[in-house]
Every structure is written in C-alpha cells, then in structure tokens.
Write an enzyme that holds these catalytic residues in place. Structure first.
Site, PDB file in Angstrom:
ATOM      1  N   SER A  82      -6.163   2.884   4.628  1.00 38.50           N
ATOM      2  CA  SER A  82      -5.424   1.716   3.812  1.00 38.50           C
ATOM      3  C   SER A  82      -6.508   1.477   3.081  1.00 38.50           C
ATOM      4  O   SER A  82      -6.279   0.741   2.434  1.00 38.50           O
ATOM      5  CB  SER A  82      -4.012   1.788   4.038  1.00 38.50           C
ATOM      6  OG  SER A  82      -2.812   1.294   3.462  1.00 38.50           O
TER       7      SER A  82
ATOM      8  N   SER B 286       0.254  -1.640   0.031  1.00 43.15           N
ATOM      9  CA  SER B 286      -0.013  -0.158  -0.228  1.00 43.15           C
ATOM     10  C   SER B 286       1.058   1.830  -0.258  1.00 43.15           C
ATOM     11  O   SER B 286      -0.058   2.328   0.093  1.00 43.15           O
ATOM     12  CB  SER B 286      -1.077  -0.201   0.921  1.00 43.15           C
ATOM     13  OG  SER B 286      -2.289  -0.863   1.063  1.00 43.15           O
TER      14      SER B 286
ATOM     15  N   LYS C 193      -0.653   3.076  -2.743  1.00 43.74           N
ATOM     16  CA  LYS C 193      -1.109   4.906  -2.500  1.00 43.74           C
ATOM     17  C   LYS C 193      -0.512   6.375  -2.332  1.00 43.74           C
ATOM     18  O   LYS C 193      -1.063   7.154  -2.441  1.00 43.74           O
ATOM     19  CB  LYS C 193      -2.190   4.299  -1.540  1.00 43.74           C
ATOM     20  CG  LYS C 193      -3.066   2.617  -1.623  1.00 43.74           C
ATOM     21  CD  LYS C 193      -3.992   2.928  -0.422  1.00 43.74           C
ATOM     22  CE  LYS C 193      -4.844   1.429  -0.467  1.00 43.74           C
ATOM     23  NZ  LYS C 193      -3.685   0.216   0.152  1.00 43.74           N
TER      24      LYS C 193
END
Length: 333
Positions: free
Chosen positions: A174, A117, A120
């Site tokens: 997240s 993640s 992101k």
C-alpha cells in the site's frame, strides 16, 4: 530474488520476480506479469461447455441462464439457513456470495464512506485496462510523495523499478508514492488517470463512489460497501491483481538497498484463510478498512469492512465473519 531496479530494458524483460505464497514459490517475469494482467477474466461467471449440455439446439443465452439458475437458488438457500449474525464493530460491512452476488450479511452497506487505500484497487484496475508495458522503467519523482496529506513511506525519490514492481508495492504494501507514480506515468498523466478511475466506477454502476486521487490519502475518496463489493468482484477477474494483493512478503532489490516488505493484511500474512484478493486502507477519516475475496469451504465470498477503530478490530471482525460463514456452510453441506 526480486526484479532488479538497475540495467537496461532487456534486463527488466528477463529478470524473474519471486514471491512467497502459501507453501510454494510463485515467480514471474515482467512478460509474465503482463500476461497475467491481461488474461481472460474467468472468476465471476459460471463456466459452461455447451457441447456437454442436452438440448443444444436452443438459444445459447437460455442455456446459460438455465445452468446459472441453480447457482442463484443455492445462494438464496444459504442466506435462509445462516444461523445468527456475526458481531461486527466496523461502521459498515458487506458479505456477498461472489458467484451470485447474493447479500449474506450487511451493515450500512449503502452509506458512502471514506475508503482510504482501498482506492488502490481501482488504481490497479485502471492500470490493467490500459494494457501498459509492465517492464517499463519508472523512477519515483518528488511529486509522487506530495499527496493531499503526509504519509509514511519506505520509498525514496529516485528509486527505480519497473511498472510490475510499482504495482506490487501499491497493492501488497500500500505504498502511496507507488500508486501516485502509476497515475503520473499513465497516458495523459494524472488527470487522465483520475478521469479513468471515475469513469470505470460509473461503468460498473458504483453510484456512490468518487475518486479524487489514486492513493486514497484524499479523504474525499468515498464509496459504499455495496459499491466496493462490485469493485472486488471486478478486480478479482485480473490475475495479476489477485497475485499481487495476496503476496505475503517480498524483497525488492532497489539500486541502493534491499526493501523488505510485508502485506498490510495480517490475515494474508498468517495464511489461515484461503484469501484470493485483499486490500487494506487507513486514514483518520476512514478508520481501518479492508476488502477481500475468500473461498470459505470452497465457496467464493466477498467481504467488505469499513471504519473499524483499529487494525486488531478489523482483523477480529474479518475472522468472526469467516468463522461464521464456515460454520454456516458446514451445516448446509
């Protein structure tokens, strides 16, 4: 009080977002979120007022370089004076002086590894660069939950909020469906969004980086610690990314429920360090990862940790690095 996921567009433009941050309260409307997203980048360059400099008749670039050079030298002096090395269990690590780019510590920093993640963060940068309407209503669709692998989520198909809230969920908590929805609602859709992510990486010189999806669930999303140092320094230039990645907790008022959410980084939640940007990541292939910008003794520093074996191990690595830096900078000062 969170932004309502209900009502007309006017409601989205006027309703306030409030997030706890440290000892005070930060609040912003969708308009304020948009302003922060597109504010002038002010974090990575040395501010220079040429009116206050002697010899102004010279070339401006020469004057700027003359001001920056002592900063570079200071970074080199700090590297030379650092005592010992921190114990880092993560598979790869990097510590940078955020002002000069000087490497203060590294471990396997050029090796491309799955980043989960952490992806992101680039999702947020691409969203910011597109200058999209932060008040636009987004309804989560089934396809937003159909990632390359199963992942838990507190979101549901049909949840409705504006783009600012979607971005906050993607960065602070997240949430994978939130990141997927940002890509889906991008001009040209997901394919255009992925092309933009990879183009941005190339433009930044992130030569070992590749993105296959906006969430990080795709294990083919890879980057080196060195490349992620570049990404952190870039992302820190966006005010809203700084705000959203360091929001400790937030309650989202969705149409059917209140979604109480916490930041995925324990160091942000605890508030013991002055962290200005944060993003965690985890999938089996990547292990526990984190990237941060933190001011240690008033000196901005970038920390990248990839492939830690546990959340506790990742947090312990970061605490050891911050403690090491703090002691070294105290001795230098």
């Amino acid at each position: 009080m969170g932004m309502s996921g209900m009502g007309q567009a006017a409601v989205y433009e006027s309703t306030q977002v409030t997030a706890a941050q440290g000892s005070g309260q930060l609040s912003w409307s969708a308009d304020e979120a948009s302003r922060l997203m597109h504010e002038d980048r002010d974090s990575s360059e040395v501010a220079v007022d040429v009116r206050q400099l002697p010899g102004r008749s010279g070339n401006l670039s020469t004057v700027v370089e003359r001001v920056k050079e002592p900063v570079r030298q200071l970074g080199t002096q700090i590297v030379n004076r650092l005592q010992g090395q921190p114990e880092v269990s993560a598979a790869a690590a990097l510590v940078l002086d955020a002002q000069t780019g000087e490497v203060l510590y590294s471990k396997n920093m050029d090796k491309a590894l799955p980043i989960a993640s952490i992806s992101k963060l680039m999702t947020a940068v691409v969203t910011a660069d597109a200058r999209l309407d932060m008040a636009q209503r987004i309804v989560l669709q089934p396809e937003d939950f159909n990632g390359p692998k199963r992942a838990s989520s507190t979101l549901r198909v049909g949840d409705e909020m504006n783009r600012a809230e979607v971005l906050l969920l993607a960065l602070m908590k997240s949430e994978n469906p939130a990141a997927a929805a940002l890509a889906r609602t991008y001009p040209g859709g997901r394919a255009a969004f992925m092309a933009a992510m990879n183009k941005k990486a190339r433009d930044l010189g992130m030569t070992s980086t590749w993105f296959g999806d906006p969430t990080g669930l795709d294990a083919r999303n890879v980057a080196s610690a060195k490349d992620l140092g570049t990404l952190v320094r870039t992302a820190y230039q966006y005010g809203l990314i700084r705000q959203f990645t360091t929001t400790p907790h937030y309650d989202f008022n969705l149409p059917t429920r209140v979604l109480r959410s916490n930041n995925t980084n324990a160091l942000v939640r605890e508030g013991n360090w002055n962290i200005g940007l944060s993003k965690t990541g985890y999938i089996n292939e990547a292990g526990r990862c984190v990237v941060m910008q933190a001011n240690i003794n008033q000196r901005p520093t970038v920390v990248v940790l990839l492939g830690a074996s546990s959340s506790a191990g990742r947090t312990n690595d970061a605490n050891r690095i911050f403690t090491w830096l703090s002691g070294a900078l105290n001795r230098y000062n």
